[in-house]
Design a protein around this motif. Structure first.
Motif: not given
Length: 320
Positions: A206-213, A233-235, A257-267
């Protein structure tokens, strides 16, 4: 009251005097004690975030404080309750009215600075690793930006979930922070041949990437069959373009993964995740790392610190 507001994207936020009406139906009024800052705050200023509130708005997406008033129809809360809240806006002010369904009562052992720091960063990593990637004990997790606000939480949560964690960050100081959070293997992000280093370590699941590039593409080629790659993300400013043929040949999955989006469709998924995290923190299995705190009057300096990447872990603004 005096609040730190963004009047127009592309401009610099500043303090403004604004009214605060009584809490509306379904809302809580919260006396704010602390507000956590995020890379998304910087994107909002530049007009580049996917969910920018109507302008002008008070900045500060996640906060913690004490309930002082209850709006009509609210149950389960009372004045005096200590809460954390993912509000999306409004945290950089002494008080605010916030939707009750976005608030979480705090364990008695959790202080306000910790509560303001854990929601988005820890919530993002837990939802990504648990709900999306289904990270399993014994798997190898590779984390980029591993000393940053979300990367550091991915290291800690990955270790809590039983993974072997490889952490990438820039320089010895930041790598030491990742090591303290539980990383098993450290890689300096400025060292050459990331792909070769990861392959020499047996590859990754599994890769967890908040940097991109480029790091994303190199790690992609070092991922084992049925590996999962999380775009968080793409810091670094570069959005990777993934060759679908590699996904096909190695049976790989790339997930956003957009965390805030879950408030709308799967809170419900988001709320359950935050409850799990609050329990882990209360038990002492997770230790949110706040590298710097600033008073509200220095909110601009706090954002500048975040932008310059001088922080390890979270930057928090306090009101008291």
């Amino acid at each position: 009251m005096r609040a730190f507001q963004l009047a127009a994207t592309g401009s610099q936020p500043d303090f403004a005097e604004i009214p605060l009406p009584p809490p509306g139906p379904g809302e809580l009024r919260v006396q704010i004690a602390a507000c956590g800052l995020n890379f998304a705050d910087l994107l909002m200023i530049d007009g580049k975030y996917q969910d920018i509130p109507a302008l002008p708005f008070t900045m500060g997406m996640e906060l913690a404080g004490t309930v002082t008033e209850i709006g009509a129809g609210v149950t389960g809360f009372a004045p005096g309750d200590r809460v954390a809240c993912f509000a999306g806006q409004g945290g950089l002010a002494p008080e605010g009215n916030f939707a009750a369904h976005r608030c979480l009562r705090l364990p008695g052992t959790m202080d306000f600075v910790t509560a303001a720091a854990f929601q988005i960063a820890y919530g993002t990593s837990h939802l990504a690793l648990d709900h999306k990637a289904r990270l399993q004990p014994g798997e190898t997790l590779f984390v980029t930006g591993a000393a940053g606000g979300v990367g550091l939480t991915a290291v800690e949560i990955g270790k809590r979930m039983g993974a072997r964690v490889i952490a990438s960050a820039r320089g010895a100081e930041k790598l030491a922070v990742a090591r303290a959070a539980g990383a098993d293997v450290l890689i300096d992000s400025e060292s050459p041949d990331l792909r070769g280093q990861l392959k020499a370590l047996g590859g990754i699941d599994v890769m967890y990437d908040s940097v991109g590039g480029p790091a994303f593409m190199e790690a992609l080629r070092a991922t084992r069959p049925e590996g999962r790659l999380l775009a968080i993300g793409f810091a670094g400013g570069d959005v990777p373009q993934v060759p679908a043929n590699l996904l096909l040949v190695k049976n790989l999955s790339v997930m956003g993964l957009y965390w805030g989006g879950y408030l709308t469709f799967r809170p419900d998924v988001l709320t359950a995740s935050l409850a799990t995290l609050a329990q882990w923190i209360a038990e002492g299995s997770l230790h949110p790392h706040v590298s710097q705190t600033f008073p509200l009057e220095q909110a601009a300096d706090a954002l500048a610190c975040l932008k310059a990447r001088r922080s390890t872990g979270k930057v928090v603004v306090t009101m008291g």
